[in-house]
Design an enzyme around this catalytic site. Structure first.
Site, PDB file in Angstrom:
ATOM      1  N   PHE A 272      38.140  46.232  31.406  1.00  0.00           N
ATOM      2  CA  PHE A 272      38.267  44.842  30.930  1.00  0.00           C
ATOM      3  C   PHE A 272      37.200  43.921  31.508  1.00  0.00           C
ATOM      4  O   PHE A 272      37.395  42.718  31.633  1.00  0.00           O
ATOM      5  CB  PHE A 272      39.690  44.308  31.160  1.00  0.00           C
ATOM      6  CG  PHE A 272      40.602  44.755  30.048  1.00  0.00           C
ATOM      7  CD1 PHE A 272      40.983  46.076  29.942  1.00  0.00           C
ATOM      8  CD2 PHE A 272      41.021  43.869  29.070  1.00  0.00           C
ATOM      9  CE1 PHE A 272      41.757  46.521  28.889  1.00  0.00           C
ATOM     10  CE2 PHE A 272      41.805  44.306  28.011  1.00  0.00           C
ATOM     11  CZ  PHE A 272      42.175  45.632  27.920  1.00  0.00           C
ATOM     12  N   GLY A 276      31.487  40.351  25.551  1.00  0.00           N
ATOM     13  CA  GLY A 276      31.427  40.513  24.100  1.00  0.00           C
ATOM     14  C   GLY A 276      31.525  39.175  23.398  1.00  0.00           C
ATOM     15  O   GLY A 276      31.032  38.159  23.899  1.00  0.00           O
ATOM     16  N   CYS A 283      47.848  39.608  20.206  1.00  0.00           N
ATOM     17  CA  CYS A 283      48.596  39.378  21.458  1.00  0.00           C
ATOM     18  C   CYS A 283      47.987  38.323  22.361  1.00  0.00           C
ATOM     19  O   CYS A 283      48.658  37.350  22.711  1.00  0.00           O
ATOM     20  CB  CYS A 283      48.723  40.686  22.229  1.00  0.00           C
ATOM     21  SG  CYS A 283      49.577  41.928  21.285  1.00  0.00           S
TER      22      CYS A 283
HETATM   23  C1  UGA Z   1      46.813  44.030  24.738  1.00  0.00           C
HETATM   24  C2  UGA Z   1      47.027  44.640  26.123  1.00  0.00           C
HETATM   25  O1  UGA Z   1      45.851  45.343  26.543  1.00  0.00           O
HETATM   26  C3  UGA Z   1      48.229  45.588  26.144  1.00  0.00           C
HETATM   27  O2  UGA Z   1      48.470  46.057  27.455  1.00  0.00           O
HETATM   28  C4  UGA Z   1      49.447  44.815  25.640  1.00  0.00           C
HETATM   29  O3  UGA Z   1      50.592  45.678  25.587  1.00  0.00           O
HETATM   30  C5  UGA Z   1      49.175  44.270  24.258  1.00  0.00           C
HETATM   31  O4  UGA Z   1      48.028  43.394  24.303  1.00  0.00           O
HETATM   32  C6  UGA Z   1      50.394  43.519  23.784  1.00  0.00           C
HETATM   33  O5  UGA Z   1      50.871  42.639  24.486  1.00  0.00           O
HETATM   34  O6  UGA Z   1      50.951  43.886  22.743  1.00  0.00           O
HETATM   35  P1  UGA Z   1      45.606  44.868  22.504  1.00  0.00           P
HETATM   36  O7  UGA Z   1      45.666  43.436  22.080  1.00  0.00           O
HETATM   37  O8  UGA Z   1      46.041  45.926  21.566  1.00  0.00           O
HETATM   38  O9  UGA Z   1      46.462  45.092  23.853  1.00  0.00           O
HETATM   39  O10 UGA Z   1      44.090  45.194  22.812  1.00  0.00           O
HETATM   40  P2  UGA Z   1      43.114  45.184  24.070  1.00  0.00           P
HETATM   41  O11 UGA Z   1      42.528  46.535  24.184  1.00  0.00           O
HETATM   42  O12 UGA Z   1      43.755  44.620  25.259  1.00  0.00           O
HETATM   43  O13 UGA Z   1      41.972  44.174  23.551  1.00  0.00           O
HETATM   44  C7  UGA Z   1      42.234  42.820  23.263  1.00  0.00           C
HETATM   45  C8  UGA Z   1      40.935  42.101  22.930  1.00  0.00           C
HETATM   46  O14 UGA Z   1      40.089  41.984  24.067  1.00  0.00           O
HETATM   47  C9  UGA Z   1      40.093  42.814  21.861  1.00  0.00           C
HETATM   48  O15 UGA Z   1      39.517  41.850  20.996  1.00  0.00           O
HETATM   49  C10 UGA Z   1      39.009  43.500  22.679  1.00  0.00           C
HETATM   50  O16 UGA Z   1      37.832  43.753  21.953  1.00  0.00           O
HETATM   51  C11 UGA Z   1      38.787  42.478  23.780  1.00  0.00           C
HETATM   52  N1  UGA Z   1      38.207  43.041  25.020  1.00  0.00           N
HETATM   53  C12 UGA Z   1      38.894  43.975  25.731  1.00  0.00           C
HETATM   54  C13 UGA Z   1      36.981  42.561  25.474  1.00  0.00           C
HETATM   55  O17 UGA Z   1      36.343  41.688  24.854  1.00  0.00           O
HETATM   56  N2  UGA Z   1      36.476  43.069  26.643  1.00  0.00           N
HETATM   57  C14 UGA Z   1      37.142  44.005  27.377  1.00  0.00           C
HETATM   58  O18 UGA Z   1      36.615  44.406  28.443  1.00  0.00           O
HETATM   59  C15 UGA Z   1      38.367  44.475  26.903  1.00  0.00           C
END
Ligand code: UGA
Length: 470
Positions: A272, A276, A283
């Protein structure tokens, strides 16, 4: 130790469906309830309404206790020991969580309790929601000795939700009543004892019999806060690295090097910290607004979260500015876009930064040709095909004759594109990468002017001379 328990999951949306299928996978008798008849009929035929790895296989897997998909909440609740509420909690007009679906379901459950049940909140909800569900049930005349309310939140990411469930870091049981906690503990025994991982048909993942998920037992309120705080912390990490990326842009430093350096500290970690175009999805934005709202109601000013939201919005605006300055002017430009989903591995476009950006580009007079491996059908509902929007069958077709190619979702297949072919396809060899998928030096070697996030612009020497820093 008991084997199979009977479980009802109410709501077959993202969380409800994954949870129902995974409970069946670890051996329980599951009833999955939804009001949407068409969805239930499709699920009975083994058709998954969402794009999620392993879900289609698990839905169709023959089992001694097949999942019963039903619209009949009453009889499903009567037959269950544990009733999981997994209906949506959308954002209300003040940014807080709208609990009207939960309220309606709790009212219906109340009519179907004739023996002891644990009623479990599964979605992300504000602290004290479990107390409130208890009050709803009591106000509908359910005797206090016939139920307990618990919180058992999920930490599933779209795209890897099945693995996240079956190979969880932790199983969180928020319950004061020992009877409720014990039923929940029994439900998760195949995971927490590691016995599931011994099965030859187990879904592969990071956990094993020797390293099963940790079982955490807290109060219901603590579990509710843990869930909201986890999402808030992850979003804070993303906004933090995006703020650092801004600093890197201003100083010619590579944010990936900085993220590696920070993340090498085990107390911080590398996850994380990917700069980006800002976080999106159903969420984070909703949950952070709801967390801030509940804090405010409790008299706590959570200014940090406001800052996280502001950095996220600014990150998107900065990316648009980068596109504008790379192209000189936007009206009349033809832009190729790779990625519509809010991230890789999903067809979900809710709160997708890509969709928002495409709208802004269109408003500024650009025509967009987009490709996404999974999210094109869904995107057509919000970005209908027309003179300013078209959909391409593959990345090269999206890039065809474009003035620039934007990378907006982090699908790994984009990073594997054949660069000489891409170069020959674009009208102008400009790639603006909102996900830092490519190596800048390699892009320059292949003749591209390559802009990314928090990394110096790369270009063949002659092109670089004509570029100002974005
Ligand atoms: C998120 C949490 O990671 C889960 O643990 C949680 O259960 C879920 O929300 C929820 O509450 O339902 P999710 O929204 O599916 O999961 O996706 P993520 O992988 O967390 O990514 C969220 C956003 O952050 C995406 O747009 C992704 O591209 C962005 N992101 C993620 C970044 O810009 N940089 C990062 O390093 C990681």
């Amino acid at each position: 130790m008991r084997g199979s328990l009977s479980i009802t999951v109410i709501g077959s949306g993202y969380v409800g469906l994954v949870v129902a299928v995974c409970f069946a996978e670890i051996g329980h008798q599951v009833f999955c309830v939804d009001k949407d008849e068409a969805r239930i009929l499709a699920l009975r035929r083994g058709i998954s309404p969402i794009h999620e790895e392993f879900l289609p296989e698990l839905l169709r897997k023959p089992r001694p206790n097949p999942i019963e998909f039903t619209t009949d909440l009453h009889s499903a609740t009567l037959r269950a020991e544990a009733v999981f509420i997994a209906v949506g909690t959308p954002r209300n007009c003040t940014g807080g969580a709208d609990l009207s679906f939960v309220d309606a379901v709790a009212g219906e459950i109340a009519r179907s309790i004739d023996s002891y049940k644990v009623v479990v909140e599964k979605r992300t909800v504000p602290v004290c929601t479990s107390d409130w569900i208890r009050q709803v049930l009591e106000s509908k005349g359910v005797a206090g000795n016939l139920f307990d309310v618990a919180s058992n939140p999920e930490f599933l990411r779209e795209g890897s939700a099945v693995v996240d469930f079956l190979h969880a870091d932790r199983v969180l049981i928020g319950a004061e009543a020992s009877r409720a906690a014990e039923i929940l503990r029994q439900i998760y025994i195949p995971l927490t004892t590691g016995s599931y991982y011994r099965r030859p048909d187990a879904v592969p993942g990071p956990r094993s019999e020797a390293s099963p998920p940790a079982l955490l037992h807290t109060s219901a309120r603590a579990a509710e806060i843990i869930k909201q705080a986890s999402n808030a912390f992850l979003a804070t990490k993303i906004s933090f690295i995006n703020a650092i990326a801004h600093l890197c842009d201003a100083t010619g430093v590579d944010v990936e090097q900085v993220a590696c350096g920070i993340g090498a500290d085990h107390r911080i970690g590398r996850d994380f910290l990917h700069a980006g175009i800002g976080y999106g999805g159903p969420c984070f934005a909703k949950d952070i607004a709801a967390f801030r709202s509940v804090a405010e109601q409790l008299g706590v000013d959570f200014g940090l979260l406001r800052e996280v939201e502001e950095i996220n919005a600014a990150q998107k605006a900065r990316f648009l500015h980068k596109v504008r300055s790379a192209l000189g002017t936007l009206p009349g430009r033809h832009i190729g876009v790779l990625g519509l989903a809010y991230k890789a591995g999903t067809d979900d476009i809710r709160e997708s930064p890509a969709v928002a950006l495409i709208r802004q580009l269109q408003d500024e007079g650009c025509a967009v040709a987009a490709h996404d491996p999974a999210a094109m059908e869904r995107s057509k509902e919000v970005l209908p095909p027309g003179p300013r929007m078209s959909y391409a069958g593959d990345p090269y077709a999206a890039a065809h004759d474009a003035d620039a190619l934007l990378v907006l979702s982090d699908w790994p297949e984009f990073a594997e594109l054949e660069l000489p072919r891409l170069y020959g396809t674009l009208r102008r060899p400009i790639v603006i990468d909102g996900r830092n998928l490519f190596d800048p030096a390699v892009m320059a070697e292949h003749g591209f002017t390559y802009l990314s996030v928090g990394r110096p612009t790369a270009a063949p020497r002659e092109a670089l001379a004509g570029l100002s820093r974005p």
